[in-house]
Design a protein around this motif. Structure first.
Motif, short mmCIF file in Angstrom:
data_model
loop_
_atom_site.label_atom_id
_atom_site.label_comp_id
_atom_site.label_asym_id
_atom_site.label_seq_id
_atom_site.Cartn_x
_atom_site.Cartn_y
_atom_site.Cartn_z
N PRO A 298 0.89 -1.19 -0.15
CA PRO A 298 0.15 -0.08 -0.03
C PRO A 298 0.70 1.41 -0.04
CG PRO A 298 -1.13 -1.79 1.41
CD PRO A 298 0.38 -2.41 0.87
N ARG A 299 1.96 1.38 0.53
CA ARG A 299 2.83 2.55 0.91
C ARG A 299 3.38 2.94 -0.58
NH1 ARG A 299 5.75 -1.66 3.23
NH2 ARG A 299 7.68 -2.14 2.14
N GLN A 300 3.20 1.88 -1.51
CA GLN A 300 3.99 2.37 -2.96
C GLN A 300 2.92 2.76 -3.89
OE1 GLN A 300 5.48 -1.80 -3.09
NE2 GLN A 300 7.53 -0.88 -3.45
N LEU A 301 1.84 2.82 -3.40
CA LEU A 301 0.82 3.24 -4.31
C LEU A 301 0.22 4.85 -3.86
CD1 LEU A 301 -1.50 0.02 -3.82
CD2 LEU A 301 0.24 0.65 -5.66
N SER A 302 -0.51 5.32 -4.78
CA SER A 302 -1.11 6.67 -4.49
C SER A 302 -2.69 6.35 -4.05
CB SER A 302 -1.29 7.43 -6.07
OG SER A 302 -2.37 6.42 -6.72
N GLY A 303 -2.80 7.60 -3.62
CA GLY A 303 -4.39 7.29 -3.05
C GLY A 303 -5.46 6.82 -3.67
N GLY A 304 -5.69 7.02 -4.96
CA GLY A 304 -6.38 6.83 -5.89
C GLY A 304 -6.23 5.16 -6.14
N GLN A 305 -5.06 4.66 -6.17
CA GLN A 305 -4.55 3.21 -6.45
C GLN A 305 -5.22 2.59 -5.33
OE1 GLN A 305 -0.49 3.82 -7.37
NE2 GLN A 305 -0.85 3.48 -9.50
N GLN A 306 -4.75 3.10 -3.80
CA GLN A 306 -5.21 2.44 -2.84
C GLN A 306 -6.79 2.19 -2.86
OE1 GLN A 306 -2.99 3.58 1.00
NE2 GLN A 306 -1.91 4.81 -0.13
N LEU B 222 -8.85 13.40 -8.55
CA LEU B 222 -8.88 11.71 -8.50
C LEU B 222 -10.26 11.56 -8.07
CD1 LEU B 222 -5.64 10.79 -6.34
CD2 LEU B 222 -6.76 9.73 -8.70
N ARG B 223 -10.97 12.38 -7.23
CA ARG B 223 -12.45 11.99 -7.08
C ARG B 223 -13.28 11.79 -8.24
NH1 ARG B 223 -14.02 13.91 -1.41
NH2 ARG B 223 -16.35 14.10 -2.48
N GLU B 224 -13.03 12.77 -9.13
CA GLU B 224 -13.86 12.98 -10.45
C GLU B 224 -13.58 11.50 -11.09
OE1 GLU B 224 -15.22 15.81 -14.24
OE2 GLU B 224 -14.12 16.48 -12.17
N GLU B 225 -12.29 11.31 -11.38
CA GLU B 225 -11.81 10.10 -12.18
C GLU B 225 -12.64 8.75 -11.34
OE1 GLU B 225 -7.69 9.81 -12.20
OE2 GLU B 225 -7.66 11.52 -13.63
N MET B 226 -12.44 8.61 -10.05
CA MET B 226 -12.78 7.49 -9.30
C MET B 226 -14.26 7.35 -9.40
SD MET B 226 -10.50 5.52 -8.23
CE MET B 226 -11.62 4.53 -7.33
N ARG B 227 -15.05 8.28 -9.28
CA ARG B 227 -16.53 8.32 -9.16
C ARG B 227 -16.84 7.63 -10.32
NH1 ARG B 227 -18.71 14.50 -9.55
NH2 ARG B 227 -17.77 14.51 -7.56
N PHE B 228 -16.45 7.89 -11.84
CA PHE B 228 -16.59 7.32 -12.72
C PHE B 228 -16.41 5.75 -12.92
CE2 PHE B 228 -17.35 11.85 -13.85
CZ PHE B 228 -18.66 11.86 -14.18
N GLU B 229 -15.02 5.79 -12.30
CA GLU B 229 -14.67 4.41 -12.53
C GLU B 229 -15.54 3.35 -11.72
OE1 GLU B 229 -10.69 3.26 -11.66
OE2 GLU B 229 -9.87 4.86 -12.80
N ILE B 230 -15.87 3.91 -10.42
CA ILE B 230 -16.91 3.04 -9.63
C ILE B 230 -18.11 2.85 -10.25
CG2 ILE B 230 -18.38 3.04 -7.57
CD1 ILE B 230 -15.76 4.42 -6.12
N LYS B 231 -18.69 3.67 -10.97
CA LYS B 231 -19.93 3.54 -11.57
C LYS B 231 -19.69 2.60 -12.97
CE LYS B 231 -24.08 5.94 -13.57
NZ LYS B 231 -24.62 7.21 -13.50
N GLU B 232 -18.73 2.72 -13.56
CA GLU B 232 -18.37 1.93 -14.70
C GLU B 232 -18.40 0.44 -14.27
OE1 GLU B 232 -15.05 0.77 -17.82
OE2 GLU B 232 -14.89 2.51 -16.86
N VAL B 233 -17.64 0.23 -12.91
CA VAL B 233 -17.36 -1.41 -12.42
C VAL B 233 -18.84 -1.87 -12.16
CG1 VAL B 233 -16.31 -2.77 -10.62
CG2 VAL B 233 -15.00 -0.89 -12.04
N VAL B 234 -19.39 -1.20 -11.11
CA VAL B 234 -20.71 -1.43 -10.74
C VAL B 234 -21.78 -1.89 -11.64
CG1 VAL B 234 -23.04 -0.65 -9.47
CG2 VAL B 234 -20.57 -0.35 -8.53
N THR B 235 -21.83 -0.97 -12.85
CA THR B 235 -22.62 -1.15 -14.15
C THR B 235 -22.43 -2.50 -14.83
OG1 THR B 235 -23.14 1.21 -14.22
CG2 THR B 235 -23.52 -0.26 -16.07
N ARG B 236 -20.98 -2.55 -15.01
CA ARG B 236 -20.60 -3.72 -15.76
C ARG B 236 -20.83 -5.08 -14.84
NH1 ARG B 236 -14.40 -4.37 -16.07
NH2 ARG B 236 -14.78 -1.91 -16.02
#
Length: 204
Positions: free
Chosen positions: A53-61, A90-104
């Motif tokens: 985890p320490r090697q990742l960015s907040g979005g990656q975590q 990052l918030r904006e990027e992640m919100r659409f990633e979450i929606k895409e995964v949940v929809t898929r």
């Protein structure tokens, strides 16, 4: 469940963090590894299996946290303000990633947030809560265009409020005067001529 503060084990690799829910369910090691890779592929982190985890960015975590919640194919995904620790981009990027995964995956997700933009962008249905009480439940369009209380109108979007009085009710519409203006609005059940009302106006 996806937590607000990531809640990753710092001494475990990404693969082990994602596979942890399967380990405590006593799934075989080979199956755990395969399903962890599958879940990480969903969030585009399959190349980070050996990282900590320490090697990742907040979005990656946070994406690792999402993969961990998805790894055992839940019927309902709970997300507790999962983006509040991320910066605006990052918030904006992640919100659409979450929606895409949940929809898929076609699963139900319950998303808790104080950010009205996230609520409107991510949801099929929105529940507005006030001090433990449900103020309104509906689609984002219903919540925005037809709030049932002042609290909802103030919480979602920008609003101006004017105190007015009903001058006439004409079928499906009523005429209201407020601050020297005369406005036609949809009639309200149980509201008649002479009664005081509160108008709210949205900016275009």
């Amino acid at each position: 469940m996806v937590f607000q503060n990531f809640a990753l084990f710092p001494h475990m690799t990404v693969a082990d963090n994602v596979g942890f829910p399967l380990m405590i369910r006593n799934l075989p090691k080979e199956e755990r590894a395969a399903r962890a890779i599958e879940a990480l592929r969903l969030v585009r982190l399959e190349g980070y299996v050996g990282h900590y985890p320490r090697q990742l960015s907040g979005g990656q975590q946070q994406r690792v946290g999402l993969a961990r919640a998805l790894v055992y194919h839940p019927k309902v995904l709970l997300l507790d303000e999962p983006l509040s620790n991320l910066d605006a981009k990052l918030r904006e990027e992640m919100r659409f990633e979450i929606k895409e995964v949940v929809t898929r995956l076609g699963i139900t997700a319950m998303y808790v947030t104080h950010d009205q933009g996230e609520a409107l962008a991510l949801s099929d249905r929105v529940a507005i809560m006030n001090r433990g009480r449900l103020e309104q439940l509906g689609t984002p369009e219903e919540i925005y265009e037809s709030p049932r209380s002042r609290f909802v109108a103030e919480f979602i979007g920008l609003s101006n409020f004017l105190e007015g009085q009903v001058q006439a009710v004409r079928g499906p519409e009523m005429v209201v005067t407020a601050s020297g203006l005369q406005v036609s609005t949809p009639a309200l059940s149980g509201v008649g001529q002479g009664q005081k009302v509160l108008l709210f106006l949205r900016p275009n």
